[in-house]
Design a protein around this motif. Structure first.
Motif, mmCIF file in Angstrom:
data_model
loop_
_atom_site.group_PDB
_atom_site.id
_atom_site.type_symbol
_atom_site.label_atom_id
_atom_site.label_comp_id
_atom_site.label_asym_id
_atom_site.label_seq_id
_atom_site.Cartn_x
_atom_site.Cartn_y
_atom_site.Cartn_z
ATOM 1 N N PHE B 140 16.466 -91.685 16.002
ATOM 2 C CA PHE B 140 16.594 -91.509 14.616
ATOM 3 C C PHE B 140 15.302 -91.709 13.698
ATOM 4 O O PHE B 140 15.334 -90.938 12.754
ATOM 5 C CB PHE B 140 17.698 -92.627 14.212
ATOM 6 N N PHE B 143 14.038 -88.296 13.660
ATOM 7 C CA PHE B 143 14.632 -87.497 12.435
ATOM 8 C C PHE B 143 13.954 -88.014 11.113
ATOM 9 O O PHE B 143 13.673 -87.283 10.245
ATOM 10 C CB PHE B 143 16.165 -87.770 12.338
ATOM 11 N N SER B 178 15.377 -77.748 5.653
ATOM 12 C CA SER B 178 16.550 -78.781 5.489
ATOM 13 C C SER B 178 17.799 -78.524 6.338
ATOM 14 O O SER B 178 18.392 -79.528 6.732
ATOM 15 C CB SER B 178 16.969 -78.841 3.916
ATOM 16 N N ILE B 179 18.031 -77.450 6.555
ATOM 17 C CA ILE B 179 19.257 -76.828 7.377
ATOM 18 C C ILE B 179 18.545 -77.374 8.811
ATOM 19 O O ILE B 179 19.369 -78.051 9.518
ATOM 20 C CB ILE B 179 19.355 -75.308 7.357
ATOM 21 N N THR B 182 18.825 -81.365 8.973
ATOM 22 C CA THR B 182 20.377 -81.413 8.975
ATOM 23 C C THR B 182 20.951 -81.279 10.403
ATOM 24 O O THR B 182 21.833 -82.210 10.966
ATOM 25 C CB THR B 182 21.174 -80.808 8.009
ATOM 26 N N LEU B 185 19.785 -84.235 12.631
ATOM 27 C CA LEU B 185 20.476 -85.411 12.319
ATOM 28 C C LEU B 185 21.940 -85.291 12.993
ATOM 29 O O LEU B 185 22.420 -86.248 13.305
ATOM 30 C CB LEU B 185 20.563 -85.758 10.784
ATOM 31 N N ALA B 186 22.613 -84.163 12.633
ATOM 32 C CA ALA B 186 23.975 -84.290 13.272
ATOM 33 C C ALA B 186 23.877 -84.266 14.608
ATOM 34 O O ALA B 186 24.916 -84.890 15.206
ATOM 35 C CB ALA B 186 24.446 -82.677 12.817
ATOM 36 N N ILE B 189 23.362 -87.784 15.525
ATOM 37 C CA ILE B 189 24.589 -88.856 15.475
ATOM 38 C C ILE B 189 25.560 -88.523 16.488
ATOM 39 O O ILE B 189 26.225 -89.217 17.032
ATOM 40 C CB ILE B 189 25.071 -88.773 13.947
ATOM 41 N N VAL B 190 25.608 -87.031 16.810
ATOM 42 C CA VAL B 190 26.779 -86.699 17.778
ATOM 43 C C VAL B 190 26.465 -87.392 19.119
ATOM 44 O O VAL B 190 27.078 -87.939 20.059
ATOM 45 C CB VAL B 190 26.825 -85.261 18.040
ATOM 46 N N TYR B 192 24.772 -90.092 19.550
ATOM 47 C CA TYR B 192 24.932 -91.593 19.426
ATOM 48 C C TYR B 192 26.402 -91.925 19.492
ATOM 49 O O TYR B 192 26.758 -92.975 20.305
ATOM 50 C CB TYR B 192 24.635 -92.019 17.893
ATOM 51 N N ALA B 193 27.181 -91.130 19.113
ATOM 52 C CA ALA B 193 29.002 -91.323 19.325
ATOM 53 C C ALA B 193 29.012 -91.379 20.673
ATOM 54 O O ALA B 193 29.965 -92.071 21.070
ATOM 55 C CB ALA B 193 29.524 -90.141 18.502
ATOM 56 N N LEU B 217 26.872 -79.742 22.374
ATOM 57 C CA LEU B 217 26.688 -79.372 20.851
ATOM 58 C C LEU B 217 25.598 -80.260 20.471
ATOM 59 O O LEU B 217 24.841 -79.513 19.955
ATOM 60 C CB LEU B 217 28.122 -79.875 20.172
#
Lengths: 116, 638
Positions: B140, B143, B178-179, B182, B185-186, B189-190, B192-193, B217
């Motif tokens: 993170f 990021f 920015s794309i 993002t 970041l996505a 977080i995936v 991290y999940a 993914l």
């Protein structure tokens, strides 16, 4: 319920990308970026959510293995991400204003002096 | 704890840059203060990085630093870590050195602009962002640093907002960048999940045994995110726009430093987090992406008529070399890749500084308007020639050493894996190198030689500070080219070895024995071999080449040759090519120099011209398509 959140977040992400790719208005491009960002924020917050969990606020020694709370890390990440999203919006809108002054239009099809 | 122990050096070298940025915001009104703060901060950052050479590069240590001393507890990394292994340090050294040189150059280069304090603030933020990105051990945090550097780079691209296209370039970069951010970041977080950790070391230990659809993914998302930062195809138009519009000292950072952070991210992702480089398809796609980048961008560069835009396309072409070499997944390949990454930073920095010097004195970078500057700016000309020779891979400059290693590595891979496809990479790299030389012949001819236009009669050589910055980079070009053995032994081979020591990286972060307890198979840190395949020494080949060239010159000058007839080309501007020019001093235009080649390839060039339409929606669409393809690949193959 949680599944609905995931579906909504991916819907928002796709909607944001669609908006950026298809819309020729610079302001709408900026809106697309924001929607994309909201989608990711919703995804983050959903990942940290535990149904029925309490707020993750504890003092020293209060926390026990039986405590049931939502994951605090994604919440911290979301806060950071929201701040960054706000910055992206502010900066891109500032650029749009300046672009309008220089080019006299906010149509992406006419803002293409750099090409080839 | 001793405040000067080596443990603290990584955080210091990031901190001084951000601290400098804030000090300049507060006290930057005074010229002396802001210059000294910027110089001190960048110099200190470089010295802290150099202080780590002995333990990390030579001693093979890995430095883990936990913010607030929050070390892992109960097998989970809770705090934020900085992890410096030889790979991180290699990129850190590169970044800090070039940032320092660009800072020296900025002092006189930016002296005519207004809002200079803001320039230095953003400059240091950009440098700090890249330093943080290569030294961090937390996904993170990576990021955050990527966002800081993207933001600073966008703002600096639009810094001279009266320059044609500066705002436009900044906006396009912001949207597609920015794309990309993002996506990172996505992906973070995936991951991290799935893994409930953000520490790179712990992720590297957990991911390979738990490959689920979600982690695949995440791979696609992170990969595309880092590709946008490295400006690989299909994100190269953004690089061209941004480099062309930004001040030259910033182009140096965007091309030399920012793209490297993307390459660093890709290496960390593929070699460390997913350890997927053993897969043949993974190697294939990385090498393919690298080869396409190098070829497409060099042909795009041939068609350019703006000095800096041309350099920008070359920059991505060279990044293609780096990725192709790294994607070979051999020790020699990685070593060659990071060597070329270093050389690219040096020579491309030098070329951009030379372009900036031309812009500073003449006010234009249009190849069609310039000419004959070698008489007025001899030092800049010599510096530019050194850079041009280096990027074209001419010995004894550094570009030759690393390109030679890339040819060797790809050929060796072809022999080892019995796959003819890797031989195509060697050929592609050779052809690209030739085309690079061709387009630098064009630049040299149309900027520095030929007839001097009347309006540039009073042009002077650039001030000492700018010459000094160029001189440092030119000296580095020559030094790293003359002693490739030392460079590989002390810098690139430790970095390449670090790539193979994933287990050590994990254990350094999470405590000894963690990798063995979690992973089923810890990647074996076998001693990688750096032996080059060819049995002939390059020096004797060089001598042979010299003799052949001499012989050819003798034969060519002694023989009689026929007049070339041009057939249907009746345009009078082509008459110069067979000596029928009316005007004795008329100069061959930059667009006409390779007109024969361009004429034969006209369909390709016009196709590419149409494709790079300049509409931001198209570029965003390319990003989405790339993301879709990467996702498809990750889900099906990984």
């Amino acid at each position: 319920m949680i599944l609905f959140n995931y579906i909504a977040s991916f819907f928002l992400i796709v909607l944001g990308l669609y908006c950026i790719v298809v819309k020729y208005n610079l302001v709408k491009t900026v809106i697309g970026l924001s929607i994309l960002d909201y989608g990711v924020n919703l995804l983050i917050i959903t990942i940290g959510f535990n149904p029925g969990g309490t707020a993750p606020i504890f003092t020293q020694g209060e926390i026990t293995p039986a405590s049931y709370f939502v994951d605090p890390i994604p919440q911290a990440l979301t806060l950071t991400s929201i701040v960054i999203g706000a910055c992206v919006t502010a900066m891109s809108l500032a650029l749009v204003i300046k672009l309008e002054e220089q080019y006299g239009t906010i149509d992406t099809r006419e803002i293409r002096r750099l090409r080839g | 704890m001793n405040m000067l122990s080596l443990q603290h050096f990584p955080i210091y070298s990031i901190m001084v840059l951000f601290l400098g940025a804030f000090l300049i915001v507060v006290f930057g009104r005074s010229k002396v203060v802001r210059h000294s703060v910027a110089l001190l901060a960048t110099c200190a950052s470089m010295l802290f990085m150099m202080g780590l050479i002995k333990p990390v590069m030579l001693g093979g240590e890995i430095i883990s630093y936990w913010m607030g001393a929050r070390v892992p507890a109960g097998g989970y990394a809770i705090g934020i870590a900085l992890e410096v292994d030889a790979l991180s340090l290699f990129f850190g050294l590169l970044v800090s050195t070039v940032v320092f040189v660009a800072c020296i150059y900025s002092i006189q280069y930016m002296s005519h602009d207004d809002n200079v304090p803001q320039y230095y603030t953003l400059f240091l933020m950009l440098a700090g962002g890249v330093m943080g990105m290569v030294l961090t051990g937390d996904l993170f945090n990576m990021f955050i640093m990527v966002e800081i550097l993207t933001f600073a780079a966008v703002a600096l691209t639009a810094f001279r907002n009266t320059v044609t296209g500066a705002l436009e370039a900044a906006f396009k970069y912001l949207v597609v960048g920015s794309i990309g951010s993002t996506c990172i970041l996505a992906g973070t977080i995936v991951l991290y999940a799935q893994m409930h950790t953000l520490n790179l070391g712990q992720l590297a230990a957990l991911i390979p045994g738990n490959l689920t659809t979600s982690t695949k993914l995440a791979f696609a998302l992170l990969f595309i995110g880092f590709c946008t930062k490295a400006f690989l195809v299909p994100f190269h138009p953004l690089a061209a726009d941004a480099h062309g519009a930004a001040p030259a000292s910033i182009s140096v950072l965007i091309s030399g430093v920012l793209t490297k952070s993307g390459i660093y991210g890709i290496i960390r992702l593929t070699y460390f987090l997913f350890q997927s480089m053993g897969l043949g398809t993974m190697q294939f796609w990385l090498v393919f992406l690298g080869s396409v980048s190098m070829f497409v961008c060099v042909t795009m560069a041939l068609a350019q008529h703006d000095f800096k835009r041309l350099l920008a396309f070359h920059s991505i072409s060279q990044i293609g070399y780096v990725l192709a070499a790294v994607g070979l997944s051999t020790a020699l390949g990685i070593s060659a890749g990071v060597y070329h990454a270093m050389n690219h930073t040096i020579f491309k920095g030098l070329l951009f500084l030379a372009a900036g010097a031309v812009l500073h004195e003449t006010g234009t970078t249009d190849l069609g308007k310039l000419g004959g500057l070698s008489k007025k700016m001899p030092v800049t000309t010599v510096m530019f020639l050194v850079g041009a020779a280096a990027i074209s891979g001419i010995p004894p400059f550094n570009g030759f050493a690393s390109k030679w290693m890339i040819y060797q590595a790809s050929y060796q891979k072809a022999v080892e894996s019995n796959n003819i496809g890797f031989l195509a990479v060697t050929i592609c790299a050779l052809v690209t190198s030739t085309l690079t030389l061709a387009s630098f012949v064009k630049v040299t001819q149309s900027v520095f030689f030929g007839q001097l236009p009347k309006e540039y009669e009073n042009v002077k050589e650039v001030p000492f500070g700018m010459r000094l910055a160029m001189g440092i980079l030119a000296a580095l070009c020559i030094v790293t080219g003359l002693v490739p053995n030392y460079v590989t032994r002390f810098l690139t081979e430790p970095a390449a070895k670090a790539v193979y020591h994933v287990g050590a990286y994990i254990n350094s972060a999470m405590g000894a024995g963690y990798a063995e307890s979690v992973m089923q198979t810890v990647p074996v840190a076998a001693e990688p071999s750096f032996v080059q395949h060819g049995v002939w020494s390059p020096v004797s080949w060089l001598c042979l080449l010299m003799i052949a060239l001499l012989a050819l010159t003798v034969v060519a000058t002694s023989a009689k040759y026929d007049k070339v007839s041009l057939g249907e080309a009746t345009d009078t501007k082509y008459q110069l090519f067979y000596g029928g020019e009316k005007n004795f001093y008329s100069q061959v235009g930059s667009d006409d120099l390779f007109w024969g080649f361009k004429h034969n390839w006209r369909h390709y060039f016009s196709f590419m011209h149409e494709l790079h339409s300049g509409v931001v929606n198209d570029y965003a669409l390319w990003a989405v398509v790339a993301l879709a393809l990467a996702t498809l690949y990750a889900l099906v193959v990984l």
